[in-house]
Enzyme design. Structure first.
Site, mmCIF file in Angstrom:
data_model
loop_
_atom_site.group_PDB
_atom_site.id
_atom_site.type_symbol
_atom_site.label_atom_id
_atom_site.label_comp_id
_atom_site.label_asym_id
_atom_site.label_seq_id
_atom_site.Cartn_x
_atom_site.Cartn_y
_atom_site.Cartn_z
ATOM 1 N N GLY A 32 -13.851 31.573 15.157
ATOM 2 C CA GLY A 32 -13.207 32.309 14.149
ATOM 3 C C GLY A 32 -12.009 33.175 14.581
ATOM 4 O O GLY A 32 -11.044 33.717 13.837
ATOM 5 N N CYS A 241 -14.365 9.733 -10.529
ATOM 6 C CA CYS A 241 -13.016 8.922 -10.359
ATOM 7 C C CYS A 241 -12.901 8.003 -10.968
ATOM 8 O O CYS A 241 -13.733 7.037 -11.396
ATOM 9 C CB CYS A 241 -13.423 8.845 -8.679
ATOM 10 S SG CYS A 241 -11.979 7.584 -8.072
ATOM 11 N N CYS A 244 -13.300 4.521 -8.649
ATOM 12 C CA CYS A 244 -14.411 4.357 -7.954
ATOM 13 C C CYS A 244 -15.759 4.759 -8.740
ATOM 14 O O CYS A 244 -16.968 4.549 -8.339
ATOM 15 C CB CYS A 244 -14.283 4.749 -6.603
ATOM 16 S SG CYS A 244 -14.755 6.086 -6.076
ATOM 17 N N CYS A 266 -10.285 9.995 -6.469
ATOM 18 C CA CYS A 266 -10.779 10.473 -5.190
ATOM 19 C C CYS A 266 -9.640 10.942 -4.666
ATOM 20 O O CYS A 266 -8.324 10.161 -4.288
ATOM 21 C CB CYS A 266 -11.475 9.412 -4.492
ATOM 22 S SG CYS A 266 -13.312 9.190 -5.022
ATOM 23 N N CYS A 272 -13.064 6.401 -1.147
ATOM 24 C CA CYS A 272 -12.780 5.698 -2.716
ATOM 25 C C CYS A 272 -12.893 4.145 -2.114
ATOM 26 O O CYS A 272 -13.465 3.255 -2.798
ATOM 27 C CB CYS A 272 -11.523 5.940 -3.323
ATOM 28 S SG CYS A 272 -11.428 5.607 -4.813
#
Lengths: 299, 258
Positions: A32, A241, A244, A266, A272
């Site tokens: 970080g 979605c 899909c 998606c 997808c």
């Protein structure tokens, strides 16, 4: 006369790559922490992923398989160009399949398919400093990181709740890494924040213009900041979605016409496609669908 | 008051190159005591205040502060992390210009709450309730809690700055011309408020001012500075009613009589 001057493998010269690798190693050693590095000019404008490209160029080898996504999609300009760039300068295999890739360079998404050990996710970062918009002085923000003074980060979240009744930050949502450094996860939607937590994949972040590299090693704690009475939560979508039928994935809104028609699909195109191959269909799915590139081997 | 000083300053000097900021300042400050530092501009008051609050390192001399655990710690030997922690918990600093002490682009509530969040408060409801309480104590309407200080008048900003500093229950507050730049009626209300808060909370304070009226109203003890040196110090009433040093006599006689 077919031979023209060739680039060094992966475009950057070896000294530069060593310099960047040192920065990456330091970043991994201090999860970080933003490591300054001597960012190079790349053959693309700042803001198009110069940081990510330099990180990728420094870690890629001839056996790697590269995937590049832009807002989750493999077929948008940025993704196609960077993929073509590495195909040309490193002659590596490229793919759109998450599971096949060893290195995934991403602009602002984490693939839906869980990453595995050995994969590397390279983020393109515009502004690495999570405190920047609260404290403009770099000298001061560095001191705040050094002394772990992160009260200001919560001031931003406080402001969100005071103004909107909830934490309205939806992307670049600040996280605390391994209980120490507060980090900007790049402008990924906060939907993806939980995927960073204890991910088996190595996550590297490159900011070219700001000349910073930082890292989250595998299996590292990544905790989104919140309040006790306003806990962190991800976006939810009230429909699946349209192509899909996937639920619990991040969706993009697509405008269909100028009469207000729209659909949600998606954002992760590979996910997808995989689902459609497996026979899943949403309510607006076309009968047949073109298949994207998939994996292209090195030449 | 206890018999142990809260702040112990000895032979403090600050030079800017060959110029004198303040020179050889020695005093003790007891818990709950308000000390006024007066003098004309350029006399080293603000330099002294910045050294005392460890915002500036002195050229020589020491200052020790009695921590909450009763230990006397030398300020300039503490790590920066410790000093900054002290600054946002046990100390307050009220700037002359509220814009220096406030975050002008975040709401009043967040300005008050920042210190709480900085010491680890993570409950929005509680932070907000404390902010509401403090705003009412400094006479700011509760419905201004989500406004930015940019939308506040000078007097309101100054009161907000005071609330922001006092929310963590500090024991020592430094004030640099807290009423500077305010019109007299607003000044009077602010002084009244400050006097009430200082008495209620048992705060010790070092108040820098060029306004002798402020010193008389707020402080029990005062120091008069000239050219970086302390020319006279003593109980406020004594210094103002019976000034000994020629400069103090000049200063006291310069007060405009209305």
């Amino acid at each position: 006369m077919t031979d023209i001057a060739t680039y060094n493998f992966a475009y950057l010269d070896e000294q530069t790559k060593r310099m960047i690798r040192r920065a990456i190693l330091k970043g991994i050693a201090i999860p970080g922490y933003q490591v300054p590095f001597a960012s190079r000019e790349m053959p693309m404008p700042y803001g198009w992923g110069t940081g990510g490209v330099q990180v990728t160029a420094s870690i890629i080898g001839p056996d790697d398989v590269l995937k590049v996504i832009d807002q989750g999609a493999d077929d948008t300009t940025n993704a196609v160009s960077i993929r073509a760039f590495f195909k040309k300068v490193a002659n590596v295999a490229v793919t759109t399949e998450t599971g096949q890739a060893t290195i995934i360079q991403t602009r602002h998404r984490i693939p839906e398919q869980p990453l595995t050990a050995g994969q590397v996710l390279v983020f393109q970062v515009p502004i690495p400093e999570p405190l920047r918009f609260l404290e403009p002085r770099e000298t001061e923000t560095r001191k705040m990181h050094a002394l772990e003074e992160y009260g200001l980060m919560h001031v931003k979240l406080y402001e969100d709740i005071a103004r909107h009744g909830r934490i309205a930050t939806t992307y670049a949502y600040p996280v605390k890494v391994e209980g120490r450094y507060v980090m900007d996860p790049s402008p990924t939607p906060k939907f993806d924040n939980p995927k960073m937590h204890r991910s088996p994949a190595l996550q590297l972040f490159g900011a070219g213009r700001e000349k910073r590299i930082y890292a989250v090693p595998p299996f590292t704690d990544v905790v989104s900041l919140d309040f006790e009475d306003h806990p962190f939560e991800v976006q939810t979508f009230d429909q699946p979605c349209a192509i899909c039928g996937a639920e619990n994935v991040y969706l993009d809104e697509v405008i269909l016409d100028d009469r207000g028609g729209h659909m949600f699909v998606c954002s992760d195109t590979d996910h997808c496609e995989k689902r459609r191959e497996d026979g899943h269909r949403g309510h607006l799915a076309p009968e047949a669908h073109p298949v994207l590139g998939k994996t292209e081997p090195a030449e | 008051m206890t018999d142990e000083p809260l702040l112990r300053v000895s032979a403090l000097s600050k030079f800017y190159g060959s110029r004198v900021g303040c020179e050889n300042v020695t005093f003790d400050l007891w818990p709950g005591e308000v000390l006024a530092v007066v003098g004309e501009s350029g006399s080293g008051k603000t330099t002294l205040l910045n050294c005392l609050s460890a915002r500036l390192l002195p050229s020589s001399g020491t200052a020790s502060y009695r921590m909450r655990d009763g230990q006397l710690r030398e300020l300039y030997r503490m790590s920066e992390a410790e000093r900054r922690f002290l600054m946002r918990t046990d100390w307050g600093f009220v700037h002359q210009n509220p814009a220096d002490g406030l975050r002008m682009t975040v709401s009043a509530g967040a300005n008050v709450g920042e210190r709480l969040m900085a010491v680890g408060d993570r409950h929005y409801g509680k932070i907000r309730a404390t902010a509401v309480d403090w705003l009412s104590r400094v006479e700011i309407d509760e419905d201004r809690i989500d406004d930015e200080p940019r939308a506040f008048s000078g007097g309101m900003r100054q009161r907000l700055q005071i609330a922001r500093n006092l929310v963590t229950g500090p024991r020592l507050v430094f004030m640099d011309e807290p009423t500077g730049g305010l019109d007299v009626s607003v000044q009077a209300r602010l002084l009244d408020l400050l006097r009430g808060l200082v008495t209620d909370l048992g705060l010790a304070a070092v108040v820098v001012t060029h306004d002798l009226a402020v010193a008389r109203l707020l402080s029990q003890r005062m120091m008069v500075m000239k050219d970086g040196r302390v020319v006279e110090s003593g109980l406020t009433d004594r210094v103002l009613d019976d000034p000994r040093a020629p400069y103090t006599q000049l200063l006291v006689s310069s007060i405009l009589q209305v």
